[in-house]
Design an enzyme around this catalytic site. Structure first.
Site, mmCIF file in Angstrom:
data_model
loop_
_atom_site.group_PDB
_atom_site.id
_atom_site.type_symbol
_atom_site.label_atom_id
_atom_site.label_comp_id
_atom_site.label_asym_id
_atom_site.label_seq_id
_atom_site.Cartn_x
_atom_site.Cartn_y
_atom_site.Cartn_z
ATOM 1 N N TRP A 66 0.854 -1.189 0.000
ATOM 2 C CA TRP A 66 0.000 0.000 0.000
ATOM 3 C C TRP A 66 0.887 1.235 0.000
ATOM 4 C CZ3 TRP A 66 -5.028 -0.848 -0.777
ATOM 5 C CH2 TRP A 66 -5.895 0.247 -0.766
ATOM 6 N N ASP B 284 -0.344 11.976 -2.040
ATOM 7 C CA ASP B 284 -1.419 12.883 -1.668
ATOM 8 C C ASP B 284 -2.556 12.110 -1.006
ATOM 9 O OD1 ASP B 284 -2.811 11.607 -3.726
ATOM 10 O OD2 ASP B 284 -3.002 13.386 -4.987
ATOM 11 N N GLU C 297 -3.634 8.969 -2.504
ATOM 12 C CA GLU C 297 -2.590 7.944 -2.531
ATOM 13 C C GLU C 297 -1.952 7.837 -3.910
ATOM 14 O OE1 GLU C 297 -4.864 4.735 -0.739
ATOM 15 O OE2 GLU C 297 -4.316 5.509 1.235
ATOM 16 N N GLU D 204 -18.919 5.728 -1.817
ATOM 17 C CA GLU D 204 -17.768 6.598 -2.050
ATOM 18 C C GLU D 204 -18.016 7.514 -3.237
ATOM 19 O OE1 GLU D 204 -13.138 5.655 -2.087
ATOM 20 O OE2 GLU D 204 -14.109 4.879 -3.888
#
Length: 378
Positions: A109, A159, A162, A336
């Site tokens: 990640w 940022d 990601e 989302e």
């Protein structure tokens, strides 16, 4: 009536999914997001504070603080790596997401992100301002985060989406600025209590709150000048240096982190571009976005409504909030994003095949809706 119902439903959703540890999963039914992001969690806690759910908010800040302290040894690793010009990798940075028990995720990640830690300071300060007690675990976490941010604030990092980890980002700098400025009164109070008011000869860290105050003051003085010199182009803020695109996260510069005043002409010009280029009913992240096809994000739509409400412009705010309300499903869940006005249909299907349907509910969407409805102060 729809607003009251959805606001109450959103409160229930946030409370229902809070783990016994105090953690909030970003999206409980979407495996890639079944983690705690400090950024998402702080806005969720802020929403709960706004509606009087103080203990739920406090439980999150205790969880986050315990987690930061447990991984606090990484602060020195990151600062040492930066001082020597070495890359700051997963082994040397405070991660951006954690499990519901406060452990680091094991999957690959993009973990080096600073905005979440600035956001944490901002939210914790708001919680304390609302009457939450200044607990020892908070003090220990704040000490670590302040050292981390004052040492690394100029360092490139991912940022809030990601992405673009080789750049500095004005939204990240805004979060750092807002967090440090918000928590400064508690640092100053610690300094007065200990009697350390100068930087001379005292050790680093929590043993010398006075030195921490000086470091924060220095960043608060230098950061706005650096940001303005690097990220303003043709009269508006840009996503990052070297190009002229805007990103909806530039709203952060004014709301809530206060790097710009809401009537700053450069900021208002930037918001006008966001409204013109990224908003068609709902708000996109940025024009070239292809994540799930580059759809319209509910939390960003609520964020723009929050800005308009703070400016006293209720008509456009009401229109945006109505758009969000109309995207709630039969369970009252807010996703989302929605696949409307897509940038790339092919990328929408790519992400569907890779990770499945769009995250729903996304707790950050519910939080930003509550904040936009109830948060008339930044």
């Amino acid at each position: 009536m729809k607003t009251i119902q959805l606001c109450n439903r959103s409160i229930d959703v946030l409370k229902a999914y809070q783990a016994p540890t105090g953690a909030f999963p970003a999206a409980p039914d979407y495996p890639p997001y079944n983690y705690v992001w400090l950024r998402d969690g702080t806005f969720i806690a802020r929403a709960l504070d706004l509606v009087g759910e103080r203990e739920g908010a406090a439980a999150f800040y205790r969880f986050a603080s315990r987690t930061i302290v447990a991984h606090g040894f990484k602060v020195e690793r990151a600062l040492a790596a930066a001082a020597c010009g070495r890359p700051i990798d997963d082994g040397s940075c405070l991660h951006t997401r954690y499990t519901l028990s406060g452990e680091e995720g094991r999957e690959p990640w993009g973990n080096f992100q600073l905005d979440g830690y600035g956001t944490f300071l901002w939210g914790l300060a708001a919680h304390l301002q609302a009457g939450g007690p200044w607990e020892d675990i908070y003090r220990r976490a704040v000490d670590l985060v302040v050292r981390y941010l004052t040492g690394l604030w100029q360092h490139p990092c991912l940022d809030c989406w990601e992405e673009y980890g080789d750049y500095r980002h004005p939204s990240t700098l805004a979060a750092i600025y807002g967090g440090l400025k918000a928590i400064l009164p508690w640092l100053e109070d610690e300094s007065r209590k200990t009697g350390f008011h100068d930087a001379g000869g005292e050790p680093e860290g929590e043993q010398n709150p006075g030195r921490m105050v000086l470091k924060v003051d220095d960043v608060l003085e230098r950061l706005p000048e650096l940001a303005r010199s690097e990220f303003i182009r043709d009269g508006n803020w840009v996503k990052f240096a070297g190009q002229d695109a805007v990103d909806a996260n530039l709203l952060w510069l004014g709301v809530p982190f206060g790097l710009c005043s809401l009537d700053d002409p450069v900021f208002t010009a930037t918001v006008a571009r966001i409204a013109t280029e990224l908003c068609s009913g709902g708000v996109k992240r940025y024009a070239a976005d292809t994540y799930y096809g580059g759809g319209q994000w509910l939390l960003l739509t609520a964020w723009l409504a929050w800005y308009y409400r703070l400016r006293g412009e209720e008509a456009p705010a009401r229109e945006l909030l109505a758009w969000v309300e109309d995207r709630a499903d039969n369970n009252g869940f807010l996703p989302e994003q929605v696949p409307e006005n897509l940038t790339s249909e092919a990328h929408y299907h790519y992400w569907l095949e890779r990770w499945g349907p769009i995250a729903n509910p996304l707790l950050w969407s519910h939080a930003m809706y509550i904040i936009s409805v109830r948060g008339m102060e930044v």
